[in-house]
Design a protein around this motif. Structure first.
Motif, PDB file in Angstrom:
ATOM      1  N   ALA A 143       3.036   7.963  15.735  1.00 13.57           N
ATOM      2  CA  ALA A 143       1.698   7.664  15.246  1.00 13.57           C
ATOM      3  C   ALA A 143       0.593   8.323  16.061  1.00 13.57           C
ATOM      4  O   ALA A 143      -0.561   8.349  15.616  1.00 13.57           O
ATOM      5  CB  ALA A 143       1.480   6.152  15.210  1.00 13.57           C
ATOM      6  N   PHE A 144       0.920   8.861  17.234  1.00 17.41           N
ATOM      7  CA  PHE A 144      -0.074   9.582  18.031  1.00 17.41           C
ATOM      8  C   PHE A 144      -0.069  11.079  17.715  1.00 17.41           C
ATOM      9  O   PHE A 144      -0.769  11.852  18.345  1.00 17.41           O
ATOM     10  CB  PHE A 144       0.178   9.367  19.524  1.00 17.41           C
ATOM     11  CG  PHE A 144      -0.120   7.974  19.995  1.00 17.41           C
ATOM     12  CD1 PHE A 144      -1.405   7.605  20.374  1.00 17.41           C
ATOM     13  CD2 PHE A 144       0.887   7.014  20.041  1.00 17.41           C
ATOM     14  CE1 PHE A 144      -1.685   6.318  20.802  1.00 17.41           C
ATOM     15  CE2 PHE A 144       0.618   5.725  20.466  1.00 17.41           C
ATOM     16  CZ  PHE A 144      -0.672   5.364  20.850  1.00 17.41           C
ATOM     17  N   GLY A 145       0.726  11.483  16.729  1.00 22.69           N
ATOM     18  CA  GLY A 145       0.871  12.903  16.427  1.00 22.69           C
ATOM     19  C   GLY A 145      -0.117  13.454  15.426  1.00 22.69           C
ATOM     20  O   GLY A 145      -0.011  14.620  15.034  1.00 22.69           O
ATOM     21  N   GLY A 146      -1.086  12.632  14.985  1.00 22.83           N
ATOM     22  CA  GLY A 146      -2.124  13.143  14.097  1.00 22.83           C
ATOM     23  C   GLY A 146      -1.982  12.730  12.642  1.00 22.83           C
ATOM     24  O   GLY A 146      -2.628  13.317  11.770  1.00 22.83           O
ATOM     25  N   TRP A 147      -1.175  11.715  12.348  1.00 23.30           N
ATOM     26  CA  TRP A 147      -1.031  11.253  10.978  1.00 23.30           C
ATOM     27  C   TRP A 147      -2.339  10.680  10.446  1.00 23.30           C
ATOM     28  O   TRP A 147      -3.178  10.187  11.209  1.00 23.30           O
ATOM     29  CB  TRP A 147      -0.012  10.126  10.884  1.00 23.30           C
ATOM     30  CG  TRP A 147       1.340  10.393  11.416  1.00 23.30           C
ATOM     31  CD1 TRP A 147       1.911  11.604  11.683  1.00 23.30           C
ATOM     32  CD2 TRP A 147       2.314   9.397  11.759  1.00 23.30           C
ATOM     33  NE1 TRP A 147       3.182  11.423  12.147  1.00 23.30           N
ATOM     34  CE2 TRP A 147       3.460  10.090  12.205  1.00 23.30           C
ATOM     35  CE3 TRP A 147       2.334   8.009  11.710  1.00 23.30           C
ATOM     36  CZ2 TRP A 147       4.610   9.425  12.618  1.00 23.30           C
ATOM     37  CZ3 TRP A 147       3.469   7.339  12.107  1.00 23.30           C
ATOM     38  CH2 TRP A 147       4.598   8.042  12.562  1.00 23.30           C
ATOM     39  N   ASN A 148      -2.460  10.668   9.123  1.00 25.30           N
ATOM     40  CA  ASN A 148      -3.542   9.871   8.538  1.00 25.30           C
ATOM     41  C   ASN A 148      -3.063   8.425   8.401  1.00 25.30           C
ATOM     42  O   ASN A 148      -1.895   8.097   8.669  1.00 25.30           O
ATOM     43  CB  ASN A 148      -3.987  10.446   7.179  1.00 25.30           C
ATOM     44  CG  ASN A 148      -2.875  10.429   6.140  1.00 25.30           C
ATOM     45  OD1 ASN A 148      -2.100   9.481   6.060  1.00 25.30           O
ATOM     46  ND2 ASN A 148      -2.791  11.476   5.331  1.00 25.30           N
ATOM     47  N   MET A 149      -3.931   7.555   7.984  1.00 23.70           N
ATOM     48  CA  MET A 149      -3.673   6.124   8.011  1.00 23.70           C
ATOM     49  C   MET A 149      -2.463   5.716   7.170  1.00 23.70           C
ATOM     50  O   MET A 149      -1.706   4.811   7.528  1.00 23.70           O
ATOM     51  CB  MET A 149      -4.917   5.359   7.531  1.00 23.70           C
ATOM     52  CG  MET A 149      -4.786   3.844   7.618  1.00 23.70           C
ATOM     53  SD  MET A 149      -6.311   3.013   7.103  1.00 23.70           S
ATOM     54  CE  MET A 149      -7.442   3.630   8.355  1.00 23.70           C
ATOM     55  N   ASP A 150      -2.239   6.375   6.045  1.00 21.69           N
ATOM     56  CA  ASP A 150      -1.190   5.974   5.110  1.00 21.69           C
ATOM     57  C   ASP A 150       0.108   6.769   5.257  1.00 21.69           C
ATOM     58  O   ASP A 150       1.047   6.559   4.493  1.00 21.69           O
ATOM     59  CB  ASP A 150      -1.697   6.121   3.662  1.00 21.69           C
ATOM     60  CG  ASP A 150      -2.888   5.223   3.374  1.00 21.69           C
ATOM     61  OD1 ASP A 150      -2.932   4.113   3.939  1.00 21.69           O
ATOM     62  OD2 ASP A 150      -3.762   5.635   2.603  1.00 21.69           O
ATOM     63  N   TYR A 151       0.159   7.673   6.227  1.00 23.47           N
ATOM     64  CA  TYR A 151       1.289   8.597   6.313  1.00 23.47           C
ATOM     65  C   TYR A 151       2.619   7.863   6.508  1.00 23.47           C
ATOM     66  O   TYR A 151       3.570   8.054   5.736  1.00 23.47           O
ATOM     67  CB  TYR A 151       1.048   9.582   7.453  1.00 23.47           C
ATOM     68  CG  TYR A 151       2.046  10.709   7.547  1.00 23.47           C
ATOM     69  CD1 TYR A 151       1.969  11.805   6.696  1.00 23.47           C
ATOM     70  CD2 TYR A 151       3.069  10.691   8.487  1.00 23.47           C
ATOM     71  CE1 TYR A 151       2.878  12.853   6.776  1.00 23.47           C
ATOM     72  CE2 TYR A 151       3.980  11.723   8.577  1.00 23.47           C
ATOM     73  CZ  TYR A 151       3.873  12.805   7.716  1.00 23.47           C
ATOM     74  OH  TYR A 151       4.778  13.832   7.808  1.00 23.47           O
ATOM     75  N   TYR A 152       2.692   7.031   7.537  1.00 21.74           N
ATOM     76  CA  TYR A 152       3.944   6.330   7.829  1.00 21.74           C
ATOM     77  C   TYR A 152       4.347   5.431   6.668  1.00 21.74           C
ATOM     78  O   TYR A 152       5.504   5.437   6.235  1.00 21.74           O
ATOM     79  CB  TYR A 152       3.788   5.506   9.109  1.00 21.74           C
ATOM     80  CG  TYR A 152       5.000   4.652   9.440  1.00 21.74           C
ATOM     81  CD1 TYR A 152       6.082   5.172  10.136  1.00 21.74           C
ATOM     82  CD2 TYR A 152       5.046   3.306   9.054  1.00 21.74           C
ATOM     83  CE1 TYR A 152       7.190   4.389  10.442  1.00 21.74           C
ATOM     84  CE2 TYR A 152       6.143   2.517   9.350  1.00 21.74           C
ATOM     85  CZ  TYR A 152       7.206   3.063  10.039  1.00 21.74           C
ATOM     86  OH  TYR A 152       8.305   2.277  10.330  1.00 21.74           O
ATOM     87  N   ARG A 153       3.421   4.645   6.151  1.00 21.17           N
ATOM     88  CA  ARG A 153       3.739   3.710   5.085  1.00 21.17           C
ATOM     89  C   ARG A 153       4.237   4.434   3.837  1.00 21.17           C
ATOM     90  O   ARG A 153       5.186   3.980   3.192  1.00 21.17           O
ATOM     91  CB  ARG A 153       2.509   2.858   4.757  1.00 21.17           C
ATOM     92  CG  ARG A 153       2.644   1.977   3.522  1.00 21.17           C
ATOM     93  CD  ARG A 153       3.849   1.065   3.559  1.00 21.17           C
ATOM     94  NE  ARG A 153       3.827   0.139   4.674  1.00 21.17           N
ATOM     95  CZ  ARG A 153       4.751  -0.800   4.878  1.00 21.17           C
ATOM     96  NH1 ARG A 153       5.780  -0.901   4.043  1.00 21.17           N
ATOM     97  NH2 ARG A 153       4.669  -1.601   5.916  1.00 21.17           N
ATOM     98  N   SER A 154       3.625   5.570   3.506  1.00 24.76           N
ATOM     99  CA  SER A 154       4.044   6.291   2.302  1.00 24.76           C
ATOM    100  C   SER A 154       5.464   6.828   2.450  1.00 24.76           C
ATOM    101  O   SER A 154       6.257   6.809   1.495  1.00 24.76           O
ATOM    102  CB  SER A 154       3.066   7.428   1.992  1.00 24.76           C
ATOM    103  OG  SER A 154       3.086   8.421   3.008  1.00 24.76           O
ATOM    104  N   ILE A 155       5.814   7.294   3.654  1.00 25.80           N
ATOM    105  CA  ILE A 155       7.168   7.808   3.877  1.00 25.80           C
ATOM    106  C   ILE A 155       8.174   6.663   3.918  1.00 25.80           C
ATOM    107  O   ILE A 155       9.282   6.761   3.373  1.00 25.80           O
ATOM    108  CB  ILE A 155       7.218   8.650   5.161  1.00 25.80           C
ATOM    109  CG1 ILE A 155       6.428   9.947   4.963  1.00 25.80           C
ATOM    110  CG2 ILE A 155       8.661   8.948   5.568  1.00 25.80           C
ATOM    111  CD1 ILE A 155       6.366  10.837   6.181  1.00 25.80           C
TER     112      ILE A 155
END
Length: 260
Positions: A143-155
């Motif tokens: 999460a410190f790598g520059g994702w946007n807010m929804d990146y993790y949840r969408s994947i």
């Protein structure tokens, strides 16, 4: 359109760190993975936190994992302290589509893992992580790598949707361990009868070792832990214990099953 497809294929190969041999059509380059049932080819997880080394982490199932034998294992929270574990054996095509989506649409290889570059603090944060391991190369981002807010949840949602026919998981074998605790007035209680169950928690805790079990205690403990707060104490005689139940290929860091 043909030019666009070629460009996308080149992006995918570059991201995976592989280049086709001279004269080999780019479109023919496959996505390969280690077919071992213990190999994690993709995992969405949450790591770290104040309790990262806690004994009770032995019970945790990552939010979604794809294993080398094409199993997908994921969690479904259906209420407070109530979590289902679901699984399915999916096809190569379904995994290909998922990995291609991560590579081309989600550009996962453009994001690094940077949590370890953050200043140290007394309160270690829980960090969302994504791991992919295909074509002989592992890539981890967080999460410190520059994702946007929804990146993790969408994947994560996409991983949980690889399967079209999920099945509720119940283990047939597991490693069990126990740790003695002071009595906690705020913790839920499960009364444990060692004679009736055939599992002596005092002996297990004193050994400090895991024990492989395949009897009815596997499902009893599994269902209890999936529907109880982590602080739940198992009371045996005059002592209290917390339980660790680790299932190979399901919980985060379970040892492999013993050789048969």
């Amino acid at each position: 359109m043909k030019r666009l497809l070629c460009l996308l294929s080149m992006m995918f190969l570059a991201a995976c760190g592989s280049t086709p041999d001279e004269g080999t059509p780019i479109a023919s380059s496959p996505i390969n993975w280690d077919r071992s049932p213990t190999t994690v080819i993709f995992r969405a997880d949450v790591e770290g936190g104040a309790d990262a080394e806690d004994f009770l982490n032995r019970n945790e199932v990552p939010p979604c994992t794809v294993y080398g034998d094409n199993r997908v294992v994921w969690t479904n929270e259906i209420g407070p302290f109530t979590t289902q574990v679901l699984w399915d054996q999916v096809s190569d095509d379904q995994i290909h589509q998922f990995i291609t989506d991560l590579t081309i649409n989600k550009q996962i290889y453009t994001y690094a893992a940077r949590a370890n570059l953050e200043p140290a603090s007394a309160d270690s944060p829980a960090v969302e992580t994504l791991t992919i391991f295909v074509n002989g190369q592992q890539h981890i981002t967080d999460a410190f790598g520059g994702w946007n807010m929804d990146y993790y949840r969408s994947i994560l949602d996409r991983c949980r949707q690889i399967s079209t026919a999920p099945v509720l998981f119940e283990p047939s074998g597991a490693w069990v361990s126990a740790l003695a605790q002071d009595y906690d007035f705020n913790a839920p209680i499960v009364v444990w009868d060692s004679a009736a169950s055939g599992l002596n928690l005092a002996e297990l805790a004193a050994s400090g070792q895991r024990k492989w079990i395949t009897d009815r205690n596997v499902v009893v403990l599994w269902n209890t832990l999936r529907s109880s707060p982590p602080s739940t104490q198992f009371v045996e005689g005059d002592a209290q214990y917390v339980i660790g139940l680790e299932v190979p290929g399901v919980t985060r860091a379970a040892p492999p099953a013993p050789a048969s």
